[in-house]
Scaffold this motif. Structure first.
Motif, PDB file in Angstrom:
ATOM      1  N   LEU A   2       0.848  -1.300   0.137  1.00  0.00           N
ATOM      2  CA  LEU A   2       0.175   0.079   0.070  1.00  0.00           C
ATOM      3  C   LEU A   2       0.822   1.146   0.119  1.00  0.00           C
ATOM      4  O   LEU A   2       1.932   1.236   0.690  1.00  0.00           O
ATOM      5  CB  LEU A   2      -0.786   0.098   1.014  1.00  0.00           C
ATOM      6  N   PHE A   3       0.665   2.054  -0.882  1.00  0.00           N
ATOM      7  CA  PHE A   3       1.277   3.326  -0.916  1.00  0.00           C
ATOM      8  C   PHE A   3       0.221   4.797  -0.974  1.00  0.00           C
ATOM      9  O   PHE A   3      -0.592   4.693  -1.512  1.00  0.00           O
ATOM     10  CB  PHE A   3       2.133   3.346  -2.120  1.00  0.00           C
ATOM     11  N   HIS A   4       0.687   5.816  -0.211  1.00  0.00           N
ATOM     12  CA  HIS A   4       0.139   6.814  -0.114  1.00  0.00           C
ATOM     13  C   HIS A   4       0.982   7.866  -0.651  1.00  0.00           C
ATOM     14  O   HIS A   4       2.172   8.051  -0.172  1.00  0.00           O
ATOM     15  CB  HIS A   4      -0.344   7.350   1.259  1.00  0.00           C
ATOM     16  N   PHE A   5       0.743   8.754  -1.686  1.00  0.00           N
ATOM     17  CA  PHE A   5       1.395   9.891  -2.311  1.00  0.00           C
ATOM     18  C   PHE A   5       0.818  11.115  -2.245  1.00  0.00           C
ATOM     19  O   PHE A   5      -0.488  11.195  -2.537  1.00  0.00           O
ATOM     20  CB  PHE A   5       1.931   9.376  -3.763  1.00  0.00           C
ATOM     21  N   GLY A   6       1.478  12.088  -2.209  1.00  0.00           N
ATOM     22  CA  GLY A   6       1.036  13.509  -2.220  1.00  0.00           C
ATOM     23  C   GLY A   6       1.442  13.868  -3.795  1.00  0.00           C
ATOM     24  O   GLY A   6       2.281  13.737  -4.245  1.00  0.00           O
ATOM     25  N   ALA A  56      -4.613  13.183   5.125  1.00  0.00           N
ATOM     26  CA  ALA A  56      -4.653  12.615   6.184  1.00  0.00           C
ATOM     27  C   ALA A  56      -5.846  11.807   6.730  1.00  0.00           C
ATOM     28  O   ALA A  56      -5.794  10.543   7.091  1.00  0.00           O
ATOM     29  CB  ALA A  56      -4.142  13.406   7.522  1.00  0.00           C
ATOM     30  N   ASP A  57      -7.006  12.482   6.714  1.00  0.00           N
ATOM     31  CA  ASP A  57      -8.301  11.715   7.012  1.00  0.00           C
ATOM     32  C   ASP A  57      -8.671  10.691   6.014  1.00  0.00           C
ATOM     33  O   ASP A  57      -9.585   9.730   6.369  1.00  0.00           O
ATOM     34  CB  ASP A  57      -9.367  12.950   7.126  1.00  0.00           C
ATOM     35  N   ARG A  58      -8.170  10.603   4.870  1.00  0.00           N
ATOM     36  CA  ARG A  58      -8.555   9.903   3.700  1.00  0.00           C
ATOM     37  C   ARG A  58      -7.732   8.446   3.852  1.00  0.00           C
ATOM     38  O   ARG A  58      -7.967   7.254   3.651  1.00  0.00           O
ATOM     39  CB  ARG A  58      -8.656  10.493   2.518  1.00  0.00           C
ATOM     40  N   SER A  59      -6.245   8.626   3.956  1.00  0.00           N
ATOM     41  CA  SER A  59      -5.363   7.819   4.073  1.00  0.00           C
ATOM     42  C   SER A  59      -5.281   7.022   5.340  1.00  0.00           C
ATOM     43  O   SER A  59      -5.147   5.763   5.012  1.00  0.00           O
ATOM     44  CB  SER A  59      -3.910   8.578   3.887  1.00  0.00           C
ATOM     45  N   TRP A  60      -5.387   7.424   6.407  1.00  0.00           N
ATOM     46  CA  TRP A  60      -5.481   6.377   7.509  1.00  0.00           C
ATOM     47  C   TRP A  60      -6.585   5.450   7.628  1.00  0.00           C
ATOM     48  O   TRP A  60      -6.299   4.313   7.809  1.00  0.00           O
ATOM     49  CB  TRP A  60      -5.628   7.681   8.886  1.00  0.00           C
ATOM     50  N   PRO A  61      -7.594   5.727   7.208  1.00  0.00           N
ATOM     51  CA  PRO A  61      -8.572   4.700   7.295  1.00  0.00           C
ATOM     52  C   PRO A  61      -8.267   3.603   6.237  1.00  0.00           C
ATOM     53  O   PRO A  61      -8.501   2.298   6.386  1.00  0.00           O
ATOM     54  CB  PRO A  61     -10.135   5.188   6.952  1.00  0.00           C
ATOM     55  N   ARG A  62      -7.655   4.068   5.166  1.00  0.00           N
ATOM     56  CA  ARG A  62      -7.177   3.061   4.035  1.00  0.00           C
ATOM     57  C   ARG A  62      -6.344   2.180   4.577  1.00  0.00           C
ATOM     58  O   ARG A  62      -6.017   1.126   4.250  1.00  0.00           O
ATOM     59  CB  ARG A  62      -7.003   4.050   2.629  1.00  0.00           C
ATOM     60  N   THR A  63      -5.225   2.739   5.435  1.00  0.00           N
ATOM     61  CA  THR A  63      -4.243   1.985   5.998  1.00  0.00           C
ATOM     62  C   THR A  63      -4.722   0.966   6.809  1.00  0.00           C
ATOM     63  O   THR A  63      -4.446  -0.021   7.000  1.00  0.00           O
ATOM     64  CB  THR A  63      -3.349   2.910   6.589  1.00  0.00           C
ATOM     65  N   LEU A  64      -5.828   1.441   7.713  1.00  0.00           N
ATOM     66  CA  LEU A  64      -6.167   0.409   8.696  1.00  0.00           C
ATOM     67  C   LEU A  64      -7.104  -0.594   7.855  1.00  0.00           C
ATOM     68  O   LEU A  64      -7.002  -1.901   8.482  1.00  0.00           O
ATOM     69  CB  LEU A  64      -7.369   1.242   9.737  1.00  0.00           C
ATOM     70  N   GLU A  65      -7.717  -0.405   6.954  1.00  0.00           N
ATOM     71  CA  GLU A  65      -8.443  -1.429   6.233  1.00  0.00           C
ATOM     72  C   GLU A  65      -7.467  -2.543   5.416  1.00  0.00           C
ATOM     73  O   GLU A  65      -7.582  -3.449   5.394  1.00  0.00           O
ATOM     74  CB  GLU A  65      -9.315  -0.852   5.109  1.00  0.00           C
ATOM     75  N   PHE A  66      -6.392  -1.845   5.082  1.00  0.00           N
ATOM     76  CA  PHE A  66      -5.284  -2.424   4.437  1.00  0.00           C
ATOM     77  C   PHE A  66      -4.683  -3.625   5.536  1.00  0.00           C
ATOM     78  O   PHE A  66      -4.541  -4.740   5.558  1.00  0.00           O
ATOM     79  CB  PHE A  66      -4.183  -1.629   3.929  1.00  0.00           C
ATOM     80  N   PHE A  67      -4.371  -3.029   6.536  1.00  0.00           N
ATOM     81  CA  PHE A  67      -4.028  -3.817   7.666  1.00  0.00           C
ATOM     82  C   PHE A  67      -4.866  -5.058   8.208  1.00  0.00           C
ATOM     83  O   PHE A  67      -4.558  -6.002   8.352  1.00  0.00           O
ATOM     84  CB  PHE A  67      -3.668  -2.971   8.908  1.00  0.00           C
ATOM     85  N   THR A  68      -6.196  -4.562   8.306  1.00  0.00           N
ATOM     86  CA  THR A  68      -7.223  -5.680   8.740  1.00  0.00           C
ATOM     87  C   THR A  68      -7.225  -6.629   7.689  1.00  0.00           C
ATOM     88  O   THR A  68      -7.426  -7.877   7.987  1.00  0.00           O
ATOM     89  CB  THR A  68      -8.518  -4.849   8.831  1.00  0.00           C
ATOM     90  N   GLU A  69      -7.287  -6.413   6.343  1.00  0.00           N
ATOM     91  CA  GLU A  69      -7.245  -7.491   5.270  1.00  0.00           C
ATOM     92  C   GLU A  69      -5.971  -8.236   5.290  1.00  0.00           C
ATOM     93  O   GLU A  69      -6.086  -9.543   5.030  1.00  0.00           O
ATOM     94  CB  GLU A  69      -7.551  -6.665   4.045  1.00  0.00           C
ATOM     95  N   HIS A  70      -5.028  -7.745   5.400  1.00  0.00           N
ATOM     96  CA  HIS A  70      -3.488  -8.301   5.065  1.00  0.00           C
ATOM     97  C   HIS A  70      -2.893  -8.829   6.234  1.00  0.00           C
ATOM     98  O   HIS A  70      -1.849  -9.471   6.068  1.00  0.00           O
ATOM     99  CB  HIS A  70      -2.832  -7.564   3.980  1.00  0.00           C
ATOM    100  N   LEU A  71      -2.989  -8.375   7.432  1.00  0.00           N
ATOM    101  CA  LEU A  71      -2.212  -8.796   8.391  1.00  0.00           C
ATOM    102  C   LEU A  71      -3.145  -9.632   9.671  1.00  0.00           C
ATOM    103  O   LEU A  71      -2.857  -9.418  10.866  1.00  0.00           O
ATOM    104  CB  LEU A  71      -1.769  -7.669   9.132  1.00  0.00           C
TER     105      LEU A  71
END
Length: 73
Positions: A2-6, A56-71
């Protein structure tokens, strides 16, 4: 991966991001890129001058979803 870019980040630049995406595709590596409009490098650092709340508000939930799915344990 997962990558977040500005969008306005110069390191990595948008061209770097496209090259990275192409290489990951060539190698068959699963990945997800998100690009945040008007965001610079370190856009999640709320203590710094580049903080961008919307990104920041959009990327953090995406990160948590990724963690939930893959970890999952």
């Amino acid at each position: 991966m997962l990558f977040h870019f500005g969008e306005v980040d110069e390191n990595p630049s948008q061209e770097d991001m496209r090259n990275f995406d192409e290489e990951l595709n060539r190698l068959g590596k699963a990945h997800q890129f998100y690009v945040y409009r008007n965001a610079d490098h370190a856009f999640m650092d709320f203590t710094g001058p580049r903080y961008q709340k919307e990104a920041a508000d959009r990327s953090w939930p995406r990160t948590l979803e990724f963690f939930t799915e893959h970890l999952k344990a």
